[in-house]
Design an enzyme around this catalytic site. Structure first.
Site, PDB file in Angstrom:
ATOM      1  N   LEU A   1      10.765 -20.516  -4.946  1.00  0.00           N
ATOM      2  CA  LEU A   1       9.727 -19.673  -4.344  1.00  0.00           C
ATOM      3  C   LEU A   1       8.379 -19.829  -5.065  1.00  0.00           C
ATOM      4  O   LEU A   1       8.334 -19.869  -6.295  1.00  0.00           O
ATOM      5  CB  LEU A   1      10.176 -18.202  -4.436  1.00  0.00           C
ATOM      6  CG  LEU A   1       9.165 -17.140  -3.998  1.00  0.00           C
ATOM      7  CD1 LEU A   1       8.984 -17.147  -2.481  1.00  0.00           C
ATOM      8  CD2 LEU A   1       9.614 -15.747  -4.457  1.00  0.00           C
TER       9      LEU A   1
ATOM     10  N   ASP B   1       0.827  -1.210   0.000  1.00  0.00           N
ATOM     11  CA  ASP B   1       0.000   0.000   0.000  1.00  0.00           C
ATOM     12  C   ASP B   1       0.863   1.262   0.000  1.00  0.00           C
ATOM     13  O   ASP B   1       1.946   1.271   0.576  1.00  0.00           O
ATOM     14  CB  ASP B   1      -0.922  -0.023   1.229  1.00  0.00           C
ATOM     15  CG  ASP B   1      -2.096   0.931   1.081  1.00  0.00           C
ATOM     16  OD1 ASP B   1      -2.389   1.363  -0.056  1.00  0.00           O
ATOM     17  OD2 ASP B   1      -2.727   1.253   2.108  1.00  0.00           O
TER      18      ASP B   1
ATOM     19  N   HIS C   1       2.205   3.387  -9.401  1.00  0.00           N
ATOM     20  CA  HIS C   1       2.067   1.938  -9.611  1.00  0.00           C
ATOM     21  C   HIS C   1       3.272   1.308 -10.334  1.00  0.00           C
ATOM     22  O   HIS C   1       3.743   0.259  -9.893  1.00  0.00           O
ATOM     23  CB  HIS C   1       0.746   1.622 -10.312  1.00  0.00           C
ATOM     24  CG  HIS C   1      -0.460   2.087  -9.506  1.00  0.00           C
ATOM     25  ND1 HIS C   1      -0.603   1.803  -8.169  1.00  0.00           N
ATOM     26  CD2 HIS C   1      -1.547   2.831  -9.850  1.00  0.00           C
ATOM     27  CE1 HIS C   1      -1.730   2.339  -7.718  1.00  0.00           C
ATOM     28  NE2 HIS C   1      -2.323   2.982  -8.722  1.00  0.00           N
TER      29      HIS C   1
ATOM     30  N   ARG D   1       0.141   7.696  -2.755  1.00  0.00           N
ATOM     31  CA  ARG D   1       0.741   8.756  -1.925  1.00  0.00           C
ATOM     32  C   ARG D   1       2.210   8.981  -2.279  1.00  0.00           C
ATOM     33  O   ARG D   1       2.710  10.096  -2.240  1.00  0.00           O
ATOM     34  CB  ARG D   1       0.591   8.407  -0.429  1.00  0.00           C
ATOM     35  CG  ARG D   1      -0.800   8.735   0.096  1.00  0.00           C
ATOM     36  CD  ARG D   1      -1.065   8.080   1.413  1.00  0.00           C
ATOM     37  NE  ARG D   1      -1.318   6.644   1.235  1.00  0.00           N
ATOM     38  CZ  ARG D   1      -1.268   5.750   2.209  1.00  0.00           C
ATOM     39  NH1 ARG D   1      -0.933   6.139   3.434  1.00  0.00           N
ATOM     40  NH2 ARG D   1      -1.543   4.494   1.974  1.00  0.00           N
TER      41      ARG D   1
HETATM   42  C1  IPE Z   1      -5.483  -2.827  -0.276  1.00  0.00           C
HETATM   43  O1  IPE Z   1      -5.091  -1.507  -0.472  1.00  0.00           O
HETATM   44  C2  IPE Z   1      -5.448  -3.575  -1.558  1.00  0.00           C
HETATM   45  C3  IPE Z   1      -4.145  -3.677  -2.215  1.00  0.00           C
HETATM   46  C4  IPE Z   1      -2.980  -3.325  -1.762  1.00  0.00           C
HETATM   47  C5  IPE Z   1      -4.196  -4.284  -3.500  1.00  0.00           C
HETATM   48  P1  IPE Z   1      -6.170  -0.339  -0.564  1.00  0.00           P
HETATM   49  O2  IPE Z   1      -5.398   0.931  -0.624  1.00  0.00           O
HETATM   50  O3  IPE Z   1      -7.122  -0.593  -1.641  1.00  0.00           O
HETATM   51  O4  IPE Z   1      -6.914  -0.471   0.849  1.00  0.00           O
HETATM   52  P2  IPE Z   1      -7.926   0.501   1.593  1.00  0.00           P
HETATM   53  O5  IPE Z   1      -9.026   0.800   0.646  1.00  0.00           O
HETATM   54  O6  IPE Z   1      -7.168   1.741   1.957  1.00  0.00           O
HETATM   55  O7  IPE Z   1      -8.362  -0.258   2.800  1.00  0.00           O
HETATM   56  C1  IPE Z   2      -1.604   0.193  -3.421  1.00  0.00           C
HETATM   57  O1  IPE Z   2      -1.330   1.550  -3.384  1.00  0.00           O
HETATM   58  C2  IPE Z   2      -1.820  -0.311  -4.823  1.00  0.00           C
HETATM   59  C3  IPE Z   2      -3.178  -0.778  -5.113  1.00  0.00           C
HETATM   60  C4  IPE Z   2      -4.188  -0.814  -4.305  1.00  0.00           C
HETATM   61  C5  IPE Z   2      -3.416  -1.269  -6.463  1.00  0.00           C
HETATM   62  P1  IPE Z   2      -2.506   2.608  -3.374  1.00  0.00           P
HETATM   63  O2  IPE Z   2      -2.834   2.932  -4.798  1.00  0.00           O
HETATM   64  O3  IPE Z   2      -3.630   2.154  -2.527  1.00  0.00           O
HETATM   65  O4  IPE Z   2      -1.788   3.855  -2.716  1.00  0.00           O
HETATM   66  P2  IPE Z   2      -2.441   4.886  -1.686  1.00  0.00           P
HETATM   67  O5  IPE Z   2      -2.911   4.084  -0.507  1.00  0.00           O
HETATM   68  O6  IPE Z   2      -3.556   5.563  -2.395  1.00  0.00           O
HETATM   69  O7  IPE Z   2      -1.319   5.810  -1.353  1.00  0.00           O
HETATM   70 MG    MG Z   3      -4.099   2.387  -0.550  1.00  0.00          MG
END
Ligand code: IPE
Ligand code: IPE
Ligand code: MG
Length: 251
Positions: free
Chosen positions: A133, A22, A39, A26
């Site tokens: 792995l 996650d 990404h 940001r």
């Molecule tokens: C969880 O991250 C899913 C993945 C990392 C793929 P999100 O960023 O979607 O989670 P929430 O919505 O903040 O809980």
């Molecule tokens: C995780 O990073 C990637 C996916 C959920 C695909 P985010 O895209 O949720 O990044 P934040 O949480 O918005 O920073």
């Molecule tokens: Mg996120």
């Protein structure tokens, strides 16, 4: 002595590490970039972590790449993520195969475009005999959905008279879920500072050790992973017993 200590630690390394990657959005925003630019940077972190796990002889690495709730994101972001998913498979699967890595996917694939589904199946087939792995990618995965599908398959067996309701136990439920043949995660890591499971492997995380870090996923590297493992090695896994019982068992 140092080397011996290292070897003992290795024996206690987690067999299965599961990660919620996650913080991509940001990470990009902090650099005044559109959030989708986070990404591809996240994919680079995936490559670092896969390399680390393969080198450290971790058995299973499960990465949450796209949740069943992530379809709610802006159309443009979802479509960029789909493109990146396809591109990454096209670019990386050969290398994974060369490195004896077995690739598997969990989650509902039928929601993906046909060509993505084909590539997923092809990648799994290509790598299925590999013995290093196991890399599990959770794509369109949701823990609740996983359980609902498991209940459906068990209910079907009951309907067909193959199973009595009172025969349904924890093992049967576990076996009806995704990845029943793999050990449950020993270590769960979530980057990006949030402290929640976000519908990841709900059943399988029952006794997993949790590690939360504020580091954003694209900044994740071998050192961050090593720190998480070092923290894991200091935990005492009691599974309901007392500390004294656990210590006398390990002597
Ligand atoms: C969880 O991250 C899913 C993945 C990392 C793929 P999100 O960023 O979607 O989670 P929430 O919505 O903040 O809980
Ligand atoms: C995780 O990073 C990637 C996916 C959920 C695909 P985010 O895209 O949720 O990044 P934040 O949480 O918005 O920073
Ligand atoms: Mg996120």
């Amino acid at each position: 002595m140092q080397a011996e200590q290292g070897e003992t630690d290795k024996a206690h390394y987690p067999k299965h590490i599961a990660i919620i990657m996650d913080g991509n959005g940001r990470w990009a925003q902090k650099r005044h970039l559109p959030r989708i630019m986070g990404h591809p940077a996240g994919v680079k972190a995936v490559k670092r972590v896969v390399k680390f796990c393969a080198e450290q002889e971790i058995q299973v690495l499960t990465l949450f790449a796209f949740s069943s709730e992530n379809w709610r994101r802006p159309k443009e972001e979802v479509s960029k993520l789909m493109g990146l998913f396809m591109l990454t498979m096209q670019k990386e699967v050969k290398r994974l195969n060369k490195n004896n890595i077995r690739l598997r996917f969990i989650g509902e694939r039928t929601d993906f475009a046909e060509k993505i589904q084909q590539k997923m199946t092809e990648s799994e087939r290509l790598t299925e005999k590999n013995t290093g792995l196991t890399l599990v990618i959770a794509a369109n995965y949701g823990g609740h959905r996983d359980m609902a599908l498991a209940m459906q398959s068990i209910a079907q067996q009951v309907k067909e008279g193959k199973v009595e309701p009172e025969e349904i136990d924890e093992a049967m439920i576990g076996n009806a879920l995704s990845i029943p043949d793999l050990p449950d995660p020993d270590l769960f890591i979530r980057t990006g500072g949030e402290k929640r499971i976000s519908n990841f492997l709900l059943w399988q995380l029952a006794y997993t050790e949790f590690h939360f870090t504020s580091k954003l996923w694209p900044d994740f590297d071998a050192q961050t992973m090593q720190d998480a493992i070092d923290g894991f090695l200091t935990r005492e896994r009691r599974y309901g017993r007392t500390s004294e019982q656990v210590q006398s068992m390990s002597n």
